[in-house]
Design a protein around this motif. Sequence first.
Motif, PDB file in Angstrom:
ATOM      1  N   ALA A  76       7.392 -16.390  44.528  1.00  0.00           N
ATOM      2  CA  ALA A  76       8.196 -17.608  44.394  1.00  0.00           C
ATOM      3  C   ALA A  76       9.641 -17.362  44.813  1.00  0.00           C
ATOM      4  O   ALA A  76      10.260 -18.193  45.490  1.00  0.00           O
ATOM      5  N   LYS A  77      10.186 -16.222  44.428  1.00  0.00           N
ATOM      6  CA  LYS A  77      11.571 -15.897  44.782  1.00  0.00           C
ATOM      7  C   LYS A  77      11.720 -15.742  46.288  1.00  0.00           C
ATOM      8  O   LYS A  77      12.664 -16.266  46.904  1.00  0.00           O
ATOM      9  N   VAL A  78      10.793 -15.019  46.901  1.00  0.00           N
ATOM     10  CA  VAL A  78      10.843 -14.767  48.340  1.00  0.00           C
ATOM     11  C   VAL A  78      10.757 -16.072  49.136  1.00  0.00           C
ATOM     12  O   VAL A  78      11.515 -16.292  50.097  1.00  0.00           O
ATOM     13  N   LYS A  79       9.855 -16.926  48.737  1.00  0.00           N
ATOM     14  CA  LYS A  79       9.603 -18.137  49.523  1.00  0.00           C
ATOM     15  C   LYS A  79      10.631 -19.242  49.279  1.00  0.00           C
ATOM     16  O   LYS A  79      10.762 -20.154  50.101  1.00  0.00           O
ATOM     17  N   SER A  80      11.349 -19.167  48.162  1.00  0.00           N
ATOM     18  CA  SER A  80      12.266 -20.258  47.821  1.00  0.00           C
ATOM     19  C   SER A  80      13.696 -20.014  48.257  1.00  0.00           C
ATOM     20  O   SER A  80      14.582 -20.825  47.962  1.00  0.00           O
ATOM     21  N   HIS A  81      13.944 -18.907  48.980  1.00  0.00           N
ATOM     22  CA  HIS A  81      15.323 -18.670  49.406  1.00  0.00           C
ATOM     23  C   HIS A  81      15.786 -19.829  50.283  1.00  0.00           C
ATOM     24  O   HIS A  81      15.081 -20.244  51.209  1.00  0.00           O
ATOM     25  N   PRO A  82      16.981 -20.357  50.023  1.00  0.00           N
ATOM     26  CA  PRO A  82      17.385 -21.598  50.698  1.00  0.00           C
ATOM     27  C   PRO A  82      17.626 -21.476  52.197  1.00  0.00           C
ATOM     28  O   PRO A  82      17.470 -22.465  52.929  1.00  0.00           O
ATOM     29  N   THR A  83      18.001 -20.309  52.687  1.00  0.00           N
ATOM     30  CA  THR A  83      18.321 -20.191  54.117  1.00  0.00           C
ATOM     31  C   THR A  83      17.475 -19.165  54.856  1.00  0.00           C
ATOM     32  O   THR A  83      17.395 -19.207  56.090  1.00  0.00           O
ATOM     33  N   ASN A  84      16.859 -18.236  54.141  1.00  0.00           N
ATOM     34  CA  ASN A  84      16.129 -17.152  54.814  1.00  0.00           C
ATOM     35  C   ASN A  84      14.857 -16.807  54.042  1.00  0.00           C
ATOM     36  O   ASN A  84      14.685 -15.687  53.571  1.00  0.00           O
ATOM     37  N   GLN A 109      18.138 -10.064  46.062  1.00  0.00           N
ATOM     38  CA  GLN A 109      17.344 -11.034  45.318  1.00  0.00           C
ATOM     39  C   GLN A 109      16.837 -10.356  44.049  1.00  0.00           C
ATOM     40  O   GLN A 109      16.216  -9.290  44.112  1.00  0.00           O
ATOM     41  N   MET A 110      17.108 -10.971  42.891  1.00  0.00           N
ATOM     42  CA  MET A 110      16.734 -10.371  41.616  1.00  0.00           C
ATOM     43  C   MET A 110      15.642 -11.199  40.950  1.00  0.00           C
ATOM     44  O   MET A 110      15.711 -12.424  40.901  1.00  0.00           O
ATOM     45  N   VAL A 111      14.628 -10.497  40.461  1.00  0.00           N
ATOM     46  CA  VAL A 111      13.492 -11.124  39.781  1.00  0.00           C
ATOM     47  C   VAL A 111      13.190 -10.338  38.511  1.00  0.00           C
ATOM     48  O   VAL A 111      13.026  -9.114  38.562  1.00  0.00           O
ATOM     49  N   ARG A 112      13.151 -10.992  37.384  1.00  0.00           N
ATOM     50  CA  ARG A 112      12.722 -10.365  36.139  1.00  0.00           C
ATOM     51  C   ARG A 112      13.489  -9.067  35.838  1.00  0.00           C
ATOM     52  O   ARG A 112      12.944  -8.119  35.291  1.00  0.00           O
ATOM     53  N   GLY A 113      14.767  -9.014  36.225  1.00  0.00           N
ATOM     54  CA  GLY A 113      15.598  -7.858  35.893  1.00  0.00           C
ATOM     55  C   GLY A 113      15.603  -6.742  36.910  1.00  0.00           C
ATOM     56  O   GLY A 113      16.244  -5.715  36.681  1.00  0.00           O
ATOM     57  N   PHE A 114      14.910  -6.898  38.039  1.00  0.00           N
ATOM     58  CA  PHE A 114      14.944  -5.854  39.069  1.00  0.00           C
ATOM     59  C   PHE A 114      15.180  -6.488  40.436  1.00  0.00           C
ATOM     60  O   PHE A 114      14.924  -7.677  40.649  1.00  0.00           O
TER      61      PHE A 114
END
Length: 601
Positions: A261-269, A443-448
């Motif tokens: 979800a984090k990877v795909k939702s980046h607004p510009t890249n 990009q940070m997810v769940r503390g890492f």
Amino acid sequence: MIRTRIFLLAALPVFLAACASNQPATQPAPAAKQPAGMQAPEIASGYTDKPGWAAKKYMVAAANPLATDAGYQVLRAGGSAIDAAIAVQMVLGLVEPQSSGIGGGAFLMHFDGSTIKAFDGRETAPAAATEQLFQAATSKAMSFHEGVVGGRSVGAPGVLRMLEMAHKQYGKLPWASLFAPAIALAEQGFAVSPRLNTMLKAEQFLKKDPVAAAYFYDRDGNPWPVGHVLKNPELARVLHDIASGGADAFYKGQIARDIEAKVKSHPTNPGMLTSADIGGYQAKLREPICTDYRSWTVCGMPPPSSGGIAIAQMLGMLEAKDIGRFAPVNGALSADAIHLFSEAGRLAYADRGRYVADTDFVPLPGNSVKALVDKRYLAGRAALITDKSMGTAAFGVPPATALALGVDNSPELPSTSHISIVDAKGSAISMTTTIEDAFGARQMVRGFLLNNQLTDFSFDASDANGPIANRVQPGKRPRSSMAPTFVFEKGSKKLVMSTGSPGGSAIINYVGKVLIGTLDWGLNVQQAISLPNFGSRNGPTELEQGRVSEALIEQLKAKGHNVRVMEQTSGLQGIMRMNIHGEEMWFGGADPRREGIVKGD
């Protein structure tokens, strides 16, 4: 066993003082901005002389004192070298998040007293990736940071799968227990170190991720000061899950879906990585590259790392040229030593750029490493080294070459960390671990933090010579320069040394320096680590800023070298077997350029 024949252990303070004498009397001017690929992957944060450490039974060398202590406590409790490595890595991901962590990958060399194994935990490209991943709308390659920041550059993380594979074979303590030190620090907090603070001050992109901004900076956007107690309860919960559920807790469930979800939702890249890519990741066991050098056998990591091949090539050429003649005098390097080392590096890096990539996708000449490290081939390459610098070396044509390949242009700026450990039973590890650039994809997810490892691929897929070996392909592992290395007595397989370093594509030169320093010049591992960094990546001859004299620079220019003085922030760690006052012991060294220490009993 290595005995120091030039500098005795007691003479180390004199040696370090001599090295310091090469520094200019005034503070050097800031290094000029370097092109991508020539910069240090992490900025310099100071230089602190270190004495080296001795121990009889076991030892751990890592890049942060809290991580070193975690590994030491595991060894004290009877744990194996692999057990200690897991504890060290989990703490490093917390206290040195700019360099490595569970969102990244690693290469690990393991020795169990008789057998050497190479564990590959390198990240992989998504199934949906294409050769044009880093092509802009104009069909030209993106700039480095255009590719890095966001989701596009994130590969499937590999370090946890690799550590789990190694632990199943060589672990002694329960998997869950090895996460306890990192969980405690994440819950109770740790003091922000000077290096982390320095890195955050210089960082330009991390604040753009709201999650990372809230963790690393205060409400006014200032990085947390040195000594600030930083807690990471989200990472503590993730580590609890992995401790109780194994690596599957990371690869098969909600954590993997959150990464997607984090990877795909980046607004510009945005990127292409999916939870299916993560869930399908497999660590691999590969055959190490072992070659003889004088009275030793040196073993390194095979592809997708280029480190093992390049170091074997450099050593083969330098053996033919007898670099041992040019040992430092009172800690000062000679122009002859730097010349030979740099010319060998040019030739090795030329072959690296032409031939080396993930061999599951692109074969080496002759379908094996043997052609590139063949003694006759390397003697022919060494014959190209004259009294004058060749400037830029051409790639060679090793035996059995039938490849039409282009030349790689990947910038490779990994922000990385190295761990060396020996345990009480005589087993050892050399592990280099990374999330690629400093703070990875930001990009940070769940503390890492997530890696940006895919930017280690060539941004171009081909050139006039043909397809580039290190081009992007789905499921492929990007080429690396990480070089975890073992040295053994030739024939006996008695372990002499474990070493390695972070530093992007300069890792090969950093590790090569330590090998030449110890094996040819009779230094102990701390003395060799503390030498000024130098070498060439088939471009300028690079010298460490503030550590060399103007006279030395002029001598190299007279030999035809295009000299570039620059920050070279290695993070070398090493452990070697030594005779100290008539007793065989372990002696460890840590890089003065970073925060690491060594600890053992």
